[in-house]
Scaffold this active site. Sequence first.
Site, PDB file in Angstrom:
ATOM      1  N   ALA A 199     -36.065  46.052   9.657  1.00  0.00           N
ATOM      2  CA  ALA A 199     -36.862  46.650  10.732  1.00  0.00           C
ATOM      3  C   ALA A 199     -36.082  47.632  11.589  1.00  0.00           C
ATOM      4  O   ALA A 199     -36.570  48.087  12.618  1.00  0.00           O
ATOM      5  CB  ALA A 199     -37.444  45.544  11.610  1.00  0.00           C
ATOM      6  N   ASN A 257     -33.947  38.287  11.463  1.00  0.00           N
ATOM      7  CA  ASN A 257     -33.121  38.799  10.373  1.00  0.00           C
ATOM      8  C   ASN A 257     -32.499  40.145  10.752  1.00  0.00           C
ATOM      9  O   ASN A 257     -31.499  40.557  10.178  1.00  0.00           O
ATOM     10  CB  ASN A 257     -33.951  38.918   9.097  1.00  0.00           C
ATOM     11  CG  ASN A 257     -34.135  37.574   8.412  1.00  0.00           C
ATOM     12  OD1 ASN A 257     -33.168  36.886   8.091  1.00  0.00           O
ATOM     13  ND2 ASN A 257     -35.376  37.181   8.213  1.00  0.00           N
ATOM     14  N   HIS A 295     -36.662  46.897  18.957  1.00  0.00           N
ATOM     15  CA  HIS A 295     -35.237  46.575  18.839  1.00  0.00           C
ATOM     16  C   HIS A 295     -34.422  47.727  19.388  1.00  0.00           C
ATOM     17  O   HIS A 295     -34.564  48.870  18.949  1.00  0.00           O
ATOM     18  CB  HIS A 295     -34.858  46.323  17.374  1.00  0.00           C
ATOM     19  CG  HIS A 295     -35.713  45.311  16.685  1.00  0.00           C
ATOM     20  ND1 HIS A 295     -35.628  43.964  16.976  1.00  0.00           N
ATOM     21  CD2 HIS A 295     -36.685  45.445  15.751  1.00  0.00           C
ATOM     22  CE1 HIS A 295     -36.503  43.312  16.223  1.00  0.00           C
ATOM     23  NE2 HIS A 295     -37.148  44.184  15.483  1.00  0.00           N
TER      24      HIS A 295
END
Length: 251
Positions: free
Chosen positions: A122, A178, A207
């Site tokens: 991601a 992850n 993120h």
Amino acid sequence: MLKNRGDAIKVGIIGCGAIGTLIAEAFERRLVTCDKLILYDQDEKKAEKLKNSIHFPVILVSSLEKMLELRPKVIVEAASQQAAREYLERIVAADIDLIVMSSGALLGLNLQKNKIHVPSGAIGGLDALSSAALAGIDEVVLTSRKNPRALEMSNKEPEIVYEGKAEEAARLYPREMNVAATLALTVKPAEVWVQVVSDPTVQRNTHEIRVKWRFGEMFLRFANDPHPDNPRTSALAAWSAIKLLKALIEK
């Protein structure tokens, strides 16, 4: 159609949930080419459902051993950290390329095998981060914000639910973090400090990565729509695996 030593090219998928389904659909849409898919899920109904949802040639198997007997060119683990830890040695021993989605399973294993591949997931910019790691990284901080439903929470105000090292974040949140594991694997031996925020004001999995290294600083930010069938993960994670699959099949 590309061929592997004159034989039909087969790709195995372990785990037929949200990510496994997106990967299978990429073959259905001919974004990636092979001759057959081999599907395995401990929940046989999930594998059957995925097979019935596409028209691409599919073989269902009841175990990893059955999958290995069919000699796929590449296997994608899209199940869990537990599955990755359980299966990776047998897959590598069979001389088959393995794409590990549950990258947290690799932390602490110190594996140096060229058959194990980790997609960017991601996030991105891993090439720059790994380059900086060679020169020397002083600090890496990852702040991940997710809607409470992705963390199975119901808070009405932003709340820090974890603060600490990436390895522990990946252990405590094996499906959701992850990203932290992939980042830790990329910049090692530098440590990654992680902050996980349950934030009802965000609808995307966000993120932010701040890096201080020997010759400068970096700031990377990613805001990804959660997968509609699994808010814990971002669709970008599956697409990063699809891109990696394409490269491995065509090599």
